[in-house]
Design a protein around this motif. Sequence first.
Motif, mmCIF file in Angstrom:
data_model
loop_
_atom_site.group_PDB
_atom_site.id
_atom_site.type_symbol
_atom_site.label_atom_id
_atom_site.label_comp_id
_atom_site.label_asym_id
_atom_site.label_seq_id
_atom_site.Cartn_x
_atom_site.Cartn_y
_atom_site.Cartn_z
ATOM 1 N N MET A 1 0.841 -1.188 0.000
ATOM 2 C CA MET A 1 0.000 0.000 0.000
ATOM 3 C C MET A 1 0.881 1.244 0.000
ATOM 4 S SD MET A 1 -3.108 0.930 2.569
ATOM 5 C CE MET A 1 -3.613 -0.755 2.867
ATOM 6 N N ASN A 2 0.484 2.240 -0.770
ATOM 7 C CA ASN A 2 1.355 3.399 -0.790
ATOM 8 C C ASN A 2 1.200 4.224 0.487
ATOM 9 O OD1 ASN A 2 0.278 6.070 -1.075
ATOM 10 N ND2 ASN A 2 -0.131 5.728 -3.259
ATOM 11 N N THR A 3 2.276 4.945 0.823
ATOM 12 C CA THR A 3 2.365 5.586 2.135
ATOM 13 C C THR A 3 1.190 6.521 2.398
ATOM 14 O OG1 THR A 3 4.731 5.568 1.798
ATOM 15 C CG2 THR A 3 3.909 6.905 3.598
ATOM 16 N N PHE A 4 0.861 7.316 1.392
ATOM 17 C CA PHE A 4 -0.201 8.303 1.589
ATOM 18 C C PHE A 4 -1.528 7.625 1.890
ATOM 19 C CE2 PHE A 4 -3.681 10.843 -0.187
ATOM 20 C CZ PHE A 4 -3.597 11.940 0.665
ATOM 21 N N LEU A 5 -1.827 6.569 1.091
ATOM 22 C CA LEU A 5 -3.088 5.860 1.288
ATOM 23 C C LEU A 5 -3.141 5.221 2.666
ATOM 24 C CD1 LEU A 5 -3.994 4.112 -2.077
ATOM 25 C CD2 LEU A 5 -5.200 5.944 -0.873
ATOM 26 N N LEU A 6 -1.998 4.666 3.096
ATOM 27 C CA LEU A 6 -1.940 4.018 4.413
ATOM 28 C C LEU A 6 -2.258 5.041 5.512
ATOM 29 C CD1 LEU A 6 -1.186 1.578 6.247
ATOM 30 C CD2 LEU A 6 1.124 2.511 6.277
ATOM 31 N N LEU A 7 -1.603 6.203 5.433
ATOM 32 C CA LEU A 7 -1.820 7.230 6.458
ATOM 33 C C LEU A 7 -3.259 7.739 6.415
ATOM 34 C CD1 LEU A 7 1.496 9.278 6.388
ATOM 35 C CD2 LEU A 7 0.734 7.596 8.052
ATOM 36 N N LEU A 8 -3.785 7.886 5.199
ATOM 37 C CA LEU A 8 -5.158 8.378 5.069
ATOM 38 C C LEU A 8 -6.134 7.393 5.682
ATOM 39 C CD1 LEU A 8 -6.946 10.610 3.821
ATOM 40 C CD2 LEU A 8 -7.229 9.109 1.846
ATOM 41 N N GLN A 9 -5.926 6.089 5.370
ATOM 42 C CA GLN A 9 -6.825 5.081 5.930
ATOM 43 C C GLN A 9 -6.695 5.046 7.444
ATOM 44 O OE1 GLN A 9 -6.240 1.100 4.475
ATOM 45 N NE2 GLN A 9 -8.112 0.367 5.433
ATOM 46 N N ASP A 10 -5.459 5.146 7.938
ATOM 47 C CA ASP A 10 -5.228 5.146 9.382
ATOM 48 C C ASP A 10 -5.967 6.304 10.035
ATOM 49 O OD1 ASP A 10 -3.312 3.967 11.586
ATOM 50 O OD2 ASP A 10 -3.277 6.138 11.801
ATOM 51 N N ALA A 11 -5.908 7.483 9.403
ATOM 52 C CA ALA A 11 -6.563 8.659 9.970
ATOM 53 C C ALA A 11 -8.072 8.461 10.016
ATOM 54 C CB ALA A 11 -6.209 9.898 9.149
ATOM 55 N N LEU A 12 -8.634 7.959 8.890
ATOM 56 C CA LEU A 12 -10.095 7.795 8.848
ATOM 57 C C LEU A 12 -10.555 6.765 9.867
ATOM 58 C CD1 LEU A 12 -10.760 7.949 5.004
ATOM 59 C CD2 LEU A 12 -11.190 9.692 6.739
ATOM 60 N N VAL A 13 -9.812 5.652 9.981
ATOM 61 C CA VAL A 13 -10.210 4.601 10.920
ATOM 62 C C VAL A 13 -10.079 5.104 12.357
ATOM 63 C CG1 VAL A 13 -9.703 2.287 11.745
ATOM 64 C CG2 VAL A 13 -9.637 2.751 9.318
ATOM 65 N N ALA A 14 -9.025 5.884 12.647
ATOM 66 C CA ALA A 14 -8.804 6.353 14.018
ATOM 67 C C ALA A 14 -9.863 7.345 14.458
ATOM 68 C CB ALA A 14 -7.418 6.984 14.150
ATOM 69 N N ALA A 15 -10.520 8.016 13.490
ATOM 70 C CA ALA A 15 -11.554 8.979 13.875
ATOM 71 C C ALA A 15 -12.743 8.273 14.528
ATOM 72 C CB ALA A 15 -12.012 9.763 12.651
ATOM 73 N N VAL A 16 -12.964 6.990 14.163
ATOM 74 C CA VAL A 16 -14.135 6.271 14.697
ATOM 75 C C VAL A 16 -14.045 6.088 16.224
ATOM 76 C CG1 VAL A 16 -15.494 4.160 14.578
ATOM 77 C CG2 VAL A 16 -14.523 5.143 12.499
ATOM 78 N N PRO A 17 -12.951 5.483 16.759
ATOM 79 C CA PRO A 17 -12.902 5.368 18.219
ATOM 80 C C PRO A 17 -12.853 6.717 18.919
ATOM 81 C CG PRO A 17 -10.899 4.463 17.232
ATOM 82 C CD PRO A 17 -11.847 4.738 16.121
ATOM 83 N N ALA A 18 -12.277 7.738 18.280
ATOM 84 C CA ALA A 18 -12.263 9.048 18.942
ATOM 85 C C ALA A 18 -13.694 9.508 19.191
ATOM 86 C CB ALA A 18 -11.502 10.064 18.093
ATOM 87 N N VAL A 19 -14.566 9.342 18.190
ATOM 88 C CA VAL A 19 -15.963 9.753 18.371
ATOM 89 C C VAL A 19 -16.693 8.795 19.317
ATOM 90 C CG1 VAL A 19 -18.162 10.102 17.216
ATOM 91 C CG2 VAL A 19 -16.071 10.889 16.144
ATOM 92 N N GLY A 20 -16.459 7.489 19.154
ATOM 93 C CA GLY A 20 -17.131 6.503 20.003
ATOM 94 C C GLY A 20 -16.858 6.752 21.481
ATOM 95 N N PHE A 21 -15.581 6.980 21.825
ATOM 96 C CA PHE A 21 -15.249 7.205 23.228
ATOM 97 C C PHE A 21 -15.687 8.596 23.679
ATOM 98 C CE2 PHE A 21 -13.112 3.326 22.696
ATOM 99 C CZ PHE A 21 -12.965 2.781 23.962
ATOM 100 N N ALA A 22 -15.689 9.563 22.752
ATOM 101 C CA ALA A 22 -16.198 10.880 23.108
ATOM 102 C C ALA A 22 -17.651 10.752 23.552
ATOM 103 C CB ALA A 22 -16.078 11.833 21.932
ATOM 104 N N MET A 23 -18.397 9.828 22.936
ATOM 105 C CA MET A 23 -19.795 9.647 23.341
ATOM 106 C C MET A 23 -19.883 8.984 24.717
ATOM 107 S SD MET A 23 -21.446 8.757 19.669
ATOM 108 C CE MET A 23 -23.146 8.692 20.171
ATOM 109 N N ILE A 24 -18.961 8.070 25.033
ATOM 110 C CA ILE A 24 -18.934 7.510 26.401
ATOM 111 C C ILE A 24 -18.665 8.630 27.403
ATOM 112 C CG2 ILE A 24 -17.782 5.936 27.984
ATOM 113 C CD1 ILE A 24 -17.154 4.119 25.809
ATOM 114 N N PHE A 25 -17.789 9.581 27.027
ATOM 115 C CA PHE A 25 -17.457 10.679 27.943
ATOM 116 C C PHE A 25 -18.505 11.791 27.887
ATOM 117 C CE2 PHE A 25 -12.805 9.547 26.754
ATOM 118 C CZ PHE A 25 -12.863 8.432 27.562
#
Lengths: 155, 262
Positions: A1-25
């Motif tokens: 996978m090319n570096t940019f795509l990897l980082l982009l996918q990582d960023a998009l996936v990481a946004a999910v737990p940030a919102v999920g846990f923000a809702m717990i808080f």
Amino acid sequence: MNTFLLLLQDALVAAVPAVGFAMIFNVPAGALKYCAMAGALGHALRLGLHQFGGMPLEWATLLAAGVVSMVGIQWAQTWRAHPKVFTVAAVIPMIPGVHAFTALLAVVEIDRTGYTPELFAKMMENGLRAFFIVAALAVGLALPGLLIYRRRPVV
Amino acid sequence: MISEEEQRQITRVCAQATILLLQHGAESALAETVCRRLGLALGLEVVEVVLVANGITLTTICRGRGCTTVRRNSDRGINMHVVTEVQRALLRVEAGQFDLDGFSGRLAEIQPLRYNRLLVAVMVGLSCAAFARLGQLAHGQALEWGTLGWAFAGSGVAMLLRQTLAHRGFNPLVNFALAAFVATSIAAQGVLHGWVGNPRLAMAASVLLLVPGYPLINAVSDMVKGYVNTGLSRAGTALLLLLASCGGIVLAMTVWNTWTWL
């Protein structure tokens, strides 16, 4: 996978737990978008610094948390709330949960099946890594307050 | 000119605001600053507050008169909405938009925000599936839906259980142990039937909703900012919650005989 795509996918996936846990808080709905953006930024930045910049994970975590905190302070001043309201949820994807549980399970396993150097190593390595990453996250979030906003409140 | 009765009322409202912040997961530095800023903005000369693990002591001084009060603090669960509202009310006092009555009226009006339970459970399930995907990305593994799906199922159901038990007033340690047992048991079914490509990742991701991230970060930041006693108490609480979850995981792995974690 090319570096940019990897980082982009990582960023998009990481946004999910940030919102999920923000809702717990119970972060107010208006601030959830900040949690998502800061969560994506922090986790992708850490992955980039660690995997492509060759930086140790703990130092990459410290820097990423510092950047999240700086960005969080800017938003906090326009949104009129303490920055921790969204920055803590934003660094949740970087919390070393698996390391922490692995260390504790290794302790239980030593008790259950007896001492072996491998289990002991597992306990120490995972436990120390969890400890240092949590410390890096908390200190990273505190960095702007320690270096810039020393004697005045952020909001 | 502030009368003795007014000073007492201001002291009371300062204590109330500080306790609200501490009950809903604000770090010690924030609680102490808000208390002091509030007292000074309402016209007091000196506000000294001491935070301990489960309470506060507050002394205010005005024209040589002292007033001291003690409040006990009980944990009400993390709620950033309450923290935001208290902080905004303080900002309005400082801007001159609220007097003492305005501020205490605003405090009384705050209804802690709670998101819909089912929505939170689905979001937490998605979060844990996302954690599994982040694990795959970090190790350069291909996308594999079985692992993600079982992490989603285990953590979503565990979150529903966690909310129900918290609502019924169970001790958090019991709550976390039971939730960890359920999450690991569900993920273990996928492992036992061979529906999961990476058993370790699926079982680990399904219990990540039980990592006490907020108390851990608050513990370190309290200690960094000089509040060692509250920091240590938070760290102790977080470690106990982790140990309780660990107990639930071990129990589930024993029952289903799936020791894939280590």
